[in-house]
Design an enzyme around this catalytic site. Structure first.
Site, PDB file in Angstrom:
ATOM      1  N   ALA A   1       0.825  -1.211   0.000  1.00  0.00           N
ATOM      2  CA  ALA A   1       0.000   0.000   0.000  1.00  0.00           C
ATOM      3  C   ALA A   1       0.856   1.255   0.000  1.00  0.00           C
ATOM      4  CB  ALA A   1      -0.947  -0.011   1.205  1.00  0.00           C
TER       5      ALA A   1
ATOM      6  N   HIS B   1      22.721   6.240  -3.233  1.00  0.00           N
ATOM      7  CA  HIS B   1      22.436   7.675  -3.295  1.00  0.00           C
ATOM      8  C   HIS B   1      23.649   8.428  -2.765  1.00  0.00           C
ATOM      9  CE1 HIS B   1      20.487  11.549  -2.768  1.00  0.00           C
ATOM     10  NE2 HIS B   1      19.402  11.080  -3.361  1.00  0.00           N
TER      11      HIS B   1
ATOM     12  N   ARG C   1      23.287   9.770 -10.336  1.00  0.00           N
ATOM     13  CA  ARG C   1      23.643   9.345  -8.987  1.00  0.00           C
ATOM     14  C   ARG C   1      24.823   8.382  -8.954  1.00  0.00           C
ATOM     15  NH1 ARG C   1      17.475   8.683  -6.544  1.00  0.00           N
ATOM     16  NH2 ARG C   1      17.148  10.930  -6.233  1.00  0.00           N
TER      17      ARG C   1
ATOM     18  N   LEU D   1       9.016   8.151  -8.176  1.00  0.00           N
ATOM     19  CA  LEU D   1       7.609   8.467  -7.922  1.00  0.00           C
ATOM     20  C   LEU D   1       6.810   8.435  -9.218  1.00  0.00           C
ATOM     21  CD1 LEU D   1       7.621  11.336  -5.237  1.00  0.00           C
ATOM     22  CD2 LEU D   1       7.327   8.876  -4.915  1.00  0.00           C
TER      23      LEU D   1
END
Length: 640
Positions: free
Chosen positions: A60, A287, A331, A450
């Site tokens: 979720a 990262h 990155r 995202l």
């Protein structure tokens, strides 16, 4: 207020008559009846409850919620299973933003975004999927705005967009692009809460704090999932025509990572145990800016707003490694540069083992408006005032480019044993970090994650709507379906070895951190394979001390360790076998990219912890969905 006893029977009685109930101090909305037909396992130990749904989404976070509410909105009876409350999913930690060529800051084009993504992937990304994602990005952002995501705004009221690494204008020939739509530096938080609200609005049935154990398969088809309800100890079998995995990555296989403690590769391991492959697990993103000592993330948006990296000599060293992009190179490039500076003695601090991120030159009002979250994070976890001091940072495991091999429409893939061609796994879909679509290839661009969640969660709903009629009856299945999963649960719950879960987990994390890191060699990777295999073997000697079925965190952490070991082992073996450098996979003994031999996806199989890892390969898709609409990007030297 209703009180809830701990017996399964009283809970089922309560749920028949109410849509909300209380558990401790937490009120949960299930948006529908969660009781099903009850039975007992063959040995009588476990209370089993069966459910039937059109679609079941496991996870979720952003991808799972976008898929779930899209399915529910389209009229499908949809369940969403999560081992924690939805708004605590790791999407909430995403800071910097979400990419889309809206053109709010300057002229932009989604085809430029596609070029940057293909280049960022080091040509391991599938160009049909990248075509789809970048083309759909602008309309997906507008949808999010309409759903209620409170994007930051420009002075003229448009969605604010900031600079992120690896993004350019004019197919890499122009200047830095400002393409990343942001909600200050809390974009994931805003996105997750908005999507959860939409899922509730469309009557998604939530099963919260249910731990998904294994996929249910029959005759090669995925027909659902079996899960453990942590609150009352019941076992639930969810029948579904479509099972969607959106369980995130497995960053917790490493010692230092930005991932939440819940990022344990559960979905990937379930797919592996079901006999299906995982793809490209050797590509693990470090990262550049995790806070030294804690691993907490400092968004790339800090550099997008004008921050820069400095070494012990006060030098902005990225100008030597990426003369054009500098601190906003991809990155993998920045992480390797930091590691090289430390190796060559220009690290900062007492041990000279990290770098500084300088923000103090930025106006305080910019920090307050655009970077409030990281200002607070730096104060709490590094003890620095960003208006006066630099932030100590170090490359930290952040993202898994690999996962479940998946088409651009969300369908999970394996390969046909006879022809070697791609083959859809009936009943199984995936999206988000758990999937490998593969839009990120060997290296993900910042703020494409995202976008991946939203675009491909949405694509799953669209694909199901095109291929499945709501309300179709389910076929009869064996009554003991899932018995192997229950047997595994019982074995781990009663495990009486000599090693704690925490001890084995620490050995795994330290092995991965040391041997499968930013820079790799054949000897380090071979040692990593030997070490992780030895750690896997100790799992047979694991000990759990809590024998209960209710809120048994010892059991859950042991199940998570089993999943992490499955992912870690395949990561090490896949890395040891890829003899080139590409994206995040940087081999010091094979420093160059080798398109002739290695422009291909790694597929790995492992049925269980300590079982042999088998590797095969499948081709990278080097054409777009429509070459007339958007030509593919041919491989070239990747430089910033």
């Amino acid at each position: 207020m209703l009180s809830l006893k701990k017996s399964a029977l009283s809970k089922l009685t309560l749920l028949r008559n109410t849509r909300t109930f209380t558990s401790s101090a937490l009120v949960r909305q299930t948006q529908g009846s969660v009781n099903g037909s009850a039975s007992r396992s063959a040995d009588g130990k476990y209370h089993i409850i069966d459910h039937e749904y059109d679609c079941v989404v496991i996870g979720a976070g952003g991808a799972g919620l976008r898929a779930a509410f899209g399915l529910a909105e389209a009229g499908y009876k949809t369940a969403c299973i999560s081992k924690l409350f939805p708004t605590r999913s790791h999407t909430v930690a995403a800071q910097g933003g979400i990419n889309a060529a809206l053109g709010n800051m300057h002229k932009d084009n989604w085809k430029w975004h596609m070029y940057d993504t293909v280049k960022g992937s080091d040509w391991l990304g599938d160009q049909d999927s990248i075509h789809y994602m970048t083309r759909e990005a602008p309309k997906s952002i507008i949808e999010l705005e309409h759903y209620g995501v409170p994007f930051s705004r420009t002075e003229n009221g448009k969605i604010y967009q900031r600079a992120f690494g690896g993004q350019t204008k004019e197919y890499g020939k122009g200047a830095q692009a400002y393409r990343t739509c942001a909600v200050a530096d809390r974009t994931g938080h805003a996105l997750l809460h908005t999507l959860y609200g939409q899922a509730l609005r469309h009557d998604t049935h939530f099963f919260i704090e249910y731990f998904a154990l294994d996929l249910l398969t029959h005759n090669g088809e995925v027909v659902g999932v079996i899960a453990y309800n942590q609150e009352d100890g019941t076992i639930h079998r969810f029948r579904a025509h479509k099972t969607i995995i959106a369980t995130g990555g497995y960053g917790r296989a490493y010692f230092s990572c930005t991932s939440a403690h819940t990022c344990t590769g559960d979905g990937n391991a379930m797919v592996s145990r079901a006999g299906f492959p995982l793809q490209d697990l050797e590509f693990v993103q470090f990262h550049p800016s995790g806070i030294y000592g804690s691993g907490c993330l400092i968004t790339e948006g800090a550099r997008g707003e004008g921050g820069f990296l400095v070494n012990s000599e006060g030098e902005r060293f990225m100008e030597r490694y990426a003369p054009t992009a500098k601190d906003l190179a991809c990155r993998d490039v920045v992480s390797r540069a930091i590691t090289m500076e430390i190796r060559e003695g220009r690290g900062v601090g007492k041990k000279k083992d990290h770098m500084y991120l300088q923000l103090s030159h930025l106006p305080p009002e910019v920090l307050k408006e655009r970077l409030p979250g990281i200002s607070e994070t730096a104060a709490i976890f590094a003890g620095v005032d960003v208006t006066k001091e630099p932030i100590p940072i170090i490359p930290t495991v952040h993202y898994n480019m690999g996962g479940i091999p998946t088409k651009w429409n969300g369908e999970a893939l394996t390969i046909d044993e006879e022809t070697g061609e791609d083959k859809v796994i009936p009943g199984l879909m995936a999206c988000g970090e758990a999937a490998c679509v593969s839009v990120h290839g060997a290296n993900r661009l910042g703020a494409n994650s995202l976008l991946d969640l939203v675009v491909f969660g949405r694509a799953v709903a669209h694909t199901v709507a095109d291929t499945l009629q709501p309300g179709l009856p389910h076929k009869p299945l064996p009554s003991d379906l899932g018995k192997e999963s229950i047997a595994n649960l019982d074995k781990l719950r009663n495990a009486n070895g000599s090693r704690s879960t925490a001890e084995i987990r620490m050995n795994m994390k330290q092995t991965m951190q040391k041997d499968v890191s930013v820079f790799r060699t054949q000897s380090s990777l071979d040692e990593g394979v030997r070490n992780i295999t030895a750690v896997e073997k100790t799992f047979d000697d694991v000990k759990t001390t809590d024998r209960s079925m209710i809120w048994n965190s010892d059991l859950v952490e042991t199940l998570e360790l089993q999943n992490l070991l499955t992912c870690a082992s395949q990561t090490a073996v896949s890395a040891a076998n890829r003899k080139e450098s590409r994206g995040a996979h940087a081999r010091e003994d094979y420093p160059n990219r080798d398109d002739e031999h290695w422009m291909k996806h790694t597929l790995s199989w492992q049925k269980d912890v300590a079982a042999p890892v088998t590797l095969k390969y499948r081709r990278v898709i080097d054409h777009t969905l429509d070459e007339k609409e958007c030509p593919s990007v041919p491989p070239t030297v990747r430089a910033y």
